[in-house]
Scaffold this motif. Structure first.
Motif, PDB file in Angstrom:
ATOM      1  N   ALA A  28      -1.893  -1.229   7.654  1.00  0.00           N
ATOM      2  CA  ALA A  28      -2.123  -0.370   6.491  1.00  0.00           C
ATOM      3  C   ALA A  28      -2.119   1.100   6.890  1.00  0.00           C
ATOM      4  N   PRO A  77       0.820  -1.221   0.000  1.00  0.00           N
ATOM      5  CA  PRO A  77       0.000   0.000   0.000  1.00  0.00           C
ATOM      6  C   PRO A  77       0.849   1.263   0.000  1.00  0.00           C
ATOM      7  N   ASP A 124      -7.621   0.035  -3.780  1.00  0.00           N
ATOM      8  CA  ASP A 124      -6.271  -0.179  -4.314  1.00  0.00           C
ATOM      9  C   ASP A 124      -5.667  -1.503  -3.847  1.00  0.00           C
ATOM     10  N   VAL A 125      -6.005  -1.911  -2.614  1.00  0.00           N
ATOM     11  CA  VAL A 125      -5.533  -3.185  -2.065  1.00  0.00           C
ATOM     12  C   VAL A 125      -6.711  -3.857  -1.382  1.00  0.00           C
ATOM     13  N   VAL A 151      -7.133   0.572   1.415  1.00  0.00           N
ATOM     14  CA  VAL A 151      -6.948  -0.850   1.672  1.00  0.00           C
ATOM     15  C   VAL A 151      -8.220  -1.389   2.309  1.00  0.00           C
ATOM     16  N   ALA A 204      -1.869   4.377   4.589  1.00  0.00           N
ATOM     17  CA  ALA A 204      -3.032   4.135   3.739  1.00  0.00           C
ATOM     18  C   ALA A 204      -4.321   4.329   4.526  1.00  0.00           C
ATOM     19  N   GLU A 244      -3.617   5.506  -0.379  1.00  0.00           N
ATOM     20  CA  GLU A 244      -4.419   4.490  -1.055  1.00  0.00           C
ATOM     21  C   GLU A 244      -5.459   3.899  -0.099  1.00  0.00           C
TER      22      GLU A 244
END
Length: 342
Positions: free
Chosen positions: A169, A146, A219-220, A152, A174, A150
């Motif tokens: 994260a 990450p 994104d994740v 997660v 993130a 972003e």
């Protein structure tokens, strides 16, 4: 010298068809034999219960051998050395082992790691500072990767792995969105663990709520569940999203195709191609060389209050089968551990 103890153990009596039931397990007693040179006798203090154990109950090809019928159910443990014929261990040493569902075990010492009871609670060696914590760390660090800012998303966010994923994260900069079952677990994920949002997968509006919480896409996605959760997540995946696949608990008890017969694979494959997705399964031991980094960093995060954890302790080895069945149904709240002996 005191007489050798009798070991209580739980073995696999039969392979389950679909969901495990109590009849798939059997309690036994076995006399402990004398030690050979280089061996140690362990008294199990704590036993870890984890979803991967369901796969070991099936006679199917996998990354590890299945438990044999009449074999002791496998699992990570914290144990005390009772007797030793191994120069590296002394009576009273506390060790991390993989002794399974039994009260006593014999080891040649090669699979043992000494623990310092003064450094952290012993149970953390099976959870946040053990395999589950390292699974979160390794999957996120090596596959999720990450970046600051972003989004997660992690399924089973109140569980041992998922709770660590979201917190790590955020430590990496993130935004963390957790998916959990029920208001109590969602409140815990958001209010106590500090996730940016928590979405209840039991809600009728689950997919809509998830999309609203991830207005800029995902994104994740750290996959622990599969099933309907995956169906709601994958349309939201951004271009170049990364998906570490850690578990698929929604599918572990399946023994037949989905009732509706709908094949999602073509749509998923199109998304993989069109969005340049990275979807990678992993087993934490692939990244074993990173464990020293994990112990150092996670220990510091816990001390700083940045990595919190919750444990669900069950008393008595005899209650392990029912607790394990409950784990697969989502009845536990936090890392599930059986207290075998004081």
């Amino acid at each position: 010298m005191p007489a050798l103890p009798t070991s209580n153990r739980i073995v696999l009596a039969s392979r389950p068809t679909g969901k495990p039931v109590s009849e798939n397990f059997r309690r036994e007693q076995e006399a402990v034999r004398d030690l050979a040179e280089g061996e140690v006798l362990l008294q199990i203090l704590y036993l870890s219960l984890d979803p991967y154990m369901r796969g070991r109950m099936d006679d199917a090809k996998s990354y590890a051998k299945p438990v044999e019928i009449n074999g002791v159910m496998e699992g990570g443990t914290v144990a005390r050395v009772l007797r030793t014929r191994n120069a590296f261990f002394a009576p009273g040493d506390i060790v991390l082992s993989h002794s399974g569902w039994q009260s006593h075990a014999i080891s040649n010492g090669s699979d043992l790691r000494k623990l310092d009871p003064n450094q952290a609670p012993l149970t953390t060696a099976l959870g946040v500072l053990g395999m589950t914590g390292f699974t979160a760390y390794a999957g996120l660090r090596n596959i999720g990767k990450p970046k600051v800012g972003e989004t997660v998303v992690v399924a089973a966010a109140s569980g041992a792995v998922g709770s660590a994923v979201g917190q790590i994260a955020r430590i990496f900069g993130a935004r963390a969105v957790g998916i959990a079952g029920g208001r109590e677990k969602c409140d815990y994920v958001r209010d106590e663990l500090g996730f940016d949002a928590a979405i209840d997968h039991r809600s009728r509006d689950f997919a809509t709520d998830l999309a609203a919480a991830c207005s800029n896409g995902i994104d994740v996605y750290f996959e622990n569940v599969g099933g309907d959760v995956w169906s709601a997540v994958y349309p939201l995946l951004n271009d170049f999203a990364r998906v570490p696949v850690c578990g698929l608990i929604a599918h572990y008890n399946e023994n037949r195709p989905a009732a509706d017969g709908y094949d999602q694979l073509p749509a998923v494959m199109r998304s993989i191609l069109r969005k340049s997705l990275t979807i990678r399964g992993f087993i934490q031991r692939e990244f074993a060389d990173q464990r020293p980094d994990f112990y150092r960093e996670a220990g510091a995060w816990i001390s700083e209050g940045r990595l919190k954890y919750r444990e669900d302790i069950v008393e008595g080895l005899e209650n392990a089968p029912d607790a394990f069945i409950g784990l697969l149904e989502g009845r536990n709240f936090g890392k599930l551990i059986v207290h075998v002996a004081s």
